[in-house]
Design a protein around this motif. Structure first.
Motif, PDB file in Angstrom:
ATOM      1  N   TYR A 123       0.838  -1.209   0.000  1.00 51.53           N
ATOM      2  CA  TYR A 123       0.000   0.000   0.000  1.00 51.53           C
ATOM      3  C   TYR A 123       0.870   1.255   0.000  1.00 51.53           C
ATOM      4  O   TYR A 123       0.635   2.187  -0.772  1.00 51.53           O
ATOM      5  N   TRP A 124       1.883   1.313   0.870  1.00 47.98           N
ATOM      6  CA  TRP A 124       2.712   2.510   0.976  1.00 47.98           C
ATOM      7  C   TRP A 124       3.586   2.705  -0.257  1.00 47.98           C
ATOM      8  O   TRP A 124       3.835   3.840  -0.670  1.00 47.98           O
ATOM      9  N   ARG A 125       4.039   1.603  -0.862  1.00 49.49           N
ATOM     10  CA  ARG A 125       4.812   1.740  -2.109  1.00 49.49           C
ATOM     11  C   ARG A 125       3.956   2.401  -3.183  1.00 49.49           C
ATOM     12  O   ARG A 125       4.400   3.306  -3.885  1.00 49.49           O
ATOM     13  N   ARG A 126       2.730   1.932  -3.289  1.00 46.23           N
ATOM     14  CA  ARG A 126       1.803   2.509  -4.269  1.00 46.23           C
ATOM     15  C   ARG A 126       1.517   3.972  -3.930  1.00 46.23           C
ATOM     16  O   ARG A 126       1.524   4.824  -4.806  1.00 46.23           O
ATOM     17  N   ASP A 127       1.268   4.239  -2.664  1.00 44.52           N
ATOM     18  CA  ASP A 127       0.964   5.611  -2.237  1.00 44.52           C
ATOM     19  C   ASP A 127       2.120   6.558  -2.553  1.00 44.52           C
ATOM     20  O   ASP A 127       1.901   7.673  -3.037  1.00 44.52           O
ATOM     21  N   LEU A 128       3.335   6.125  -2.284  1.00 47.43           N
ATOM     22  CA  LEU A 128       4.507   6.964  -2.562  1.00 47.43           C
ATOM     23  C   LEU A 128       4.675   7.188  -4.060  1.00 47.43           C
ATOM     24  O   LEU A 128       5.040   8.284  -4.491  1.00 47.43           O
ATOM     25  N   LEU A 129       4.413   6.155  -4.838  1.00 49.37           N
ATOM     26  CA  LEU A 129       4.496   6.307  -6.294  1.00 49.37           C
ATOM     27  C   LEU A 129       3.449   7.306  -6.786  1.00 49.37           C
ATOM     28  O   LEU A 129       3.751   8.192  -7.590  1.00 49.37           O
ATOM     29  N   MET A 141       6.860   3.762 -16.957  1.00 49.66           N
ATOM     30  CA  MET A 141       7.382   3.216 -15.703  1.00 49.66           C
ATOM     31  C   MET A 141       6.288   3.188 -14.638  1.00 49.66           C
ATOM     32  O   MET A 141       6.163   2.228 -13.884  1.00 49.66           O
ATOM     33  N   PHE A 142       5.493   4.248 -14.598  1.00 55.97           N
ATOM     34  CA  PHE A 142       4.402   4.322 -13.638  1.00 55.97           C
ATOM     35  C   PHE A 142       3.440   3.150 -13.844  1.00 55.97           C
ATOM     36  O   PHE A 142       3.045   2.478 -12.880  1.00 55.97           O
ATOM     37  N   GLU A 143       3.052   2.893 -15.089  1.00 55.86           N
ATOM     38  CA  GLU A 143       2.125   1.793 -15.386  1.00 55.86           C
ATOM     39  C   GLU A 143       2.732   0.438 -15.028  1.00 55.86           C
ATOM     40  O   GLU A 143       2.045  -0.436 -14.500  1.00 55.86           O
ATOM     41  N   LYS A 144       4.030   0.280 -15.298  1.00 56.92           N
ATOM     42  CA  LYS A 144       4.724  -0.966 -14.970  1.00 56.92           C
ATOM     43  C   LYS A 144       4.730  -1.196 -13.453  1.00 56.92           C
ATOM     44  O   LYS A 144       4.445  -2.295 -12.976  1.00 56.92           O
ATOM     45  N   GLU A 145       5.056  -0.158 -12.704  1.00 62.41           N
ATOM     46  CA  GLU A 145       5.064  -0.264 -11.236  1.00 62.41           C
ATOM     47  C   GLU A 145       3.667  -0.522 -10.695  1.00 62.41           C
ATOM     48  O   GLU A 145       3.487  -1.310  -9.771  1.00 62.41           O
ATOM     49  N   HIS A 146       2.677   0.138 -11.264  1.00 60.74           N
ATOM     50  CA  HIS A 146       1.296  -0.043 -10.816  1.00 60.74           C
ATOM     51  C   HIS A 146       0.846  -1.482 -11.043  1.00 60.74           C
ATOM     52  O   HIS A 146       0.174  -2.081 -10.193  1.00 60.74           O
TER      53      HIS A 146
END
Length: 189
Positions: A123-129, A141-146
């Motif tokens: 959750y926090w990784r996503r929130d920070l991104l 990169m954003f879509e890949k991380e998501h």
């Protein structure tokens, strides 16, 4: 004894907590808890009639101090504290420091198979991104991380479900007495 000393030292550093330290010392000095004696002491020291409010505050203060005292009591406590730090750093906009702290929490959670904390780390990784979206992060990169967050969450939910199923089966085995005679086995069929 060391907890009491730690609390007294911590609480004594703050003037506003003086009446609460006095209440703590008065309770600690009693062999048997006596509410009326505490009320009398409170009135004599000029603290007024708000002893129930003071006791409530004292309990919260004691727990706050004990959380600090026992912060290294277990891996579980360490992850909780680190995740709390991540939230504080995130609120303050200190994203890089928040990410480093989150990495430490993730390492402990993964090493100990703390799936519920791994879910919070995700959750926090996503929130920070999301908070840093558009600040040097390409859309690709954003879509890949998501997508990685989604897949990690899916995996974690499967793992948590498997652990839950195993825990349930283990609990049932502990509850149902073992079959020890052929007659008992026949009764089950």
């Amino acid at each position: 004894k060391s907890e009491k000393r730690y609390f007294t030292l911590h609480a004594s550093m703050h003037r506003k907590e003086g009446r609460h330290v006095a209440l703590y010392k008065a309770i600690d000095a009693q062999k048997v808890y006596d509410e009326e004696a505490l009320r009398l002491m409170f009135r004599q020291k000029g603290y007024g009639e708000q002893i129930s409010e003071a006791k409530h505050y004292l309990q919260r203060l004691i727990m706050k101090v004990l959380r600090g005292y026992h912060s290294d009591i277990s891996q579980n406590a360490q992850v909780k504290d680190l995740l709390r730090e991540v939230e504080i750093l995130r609120i303050r906009g200190l994203y890089e420091l928040s990410e480093k702290t989150l990495a430490r929490a993730a390492e402990i959670a993964e090493t100990n198979n703390f799936y519920h904390y791994m879910m919070e780390v995700n959750y926090w990784r996503r929130d920070l991104l999301m908070a840093q979206q558009g600040k040097g992060t390409s859309r690709e990169m954003f879509e890949k991380e998501h997508e990685k967050f989604y897949l990690d969450k899916k995996w974690l939910l499967r793992e948590m479900n498997a652990v839950n199923t195993c825990s349930y089966a283990f609990d049932i085995l502990k509850i149902v007495p073992p079959v020890t005679t052929p007659e008992a086995a026949d009764a089950l069929t």
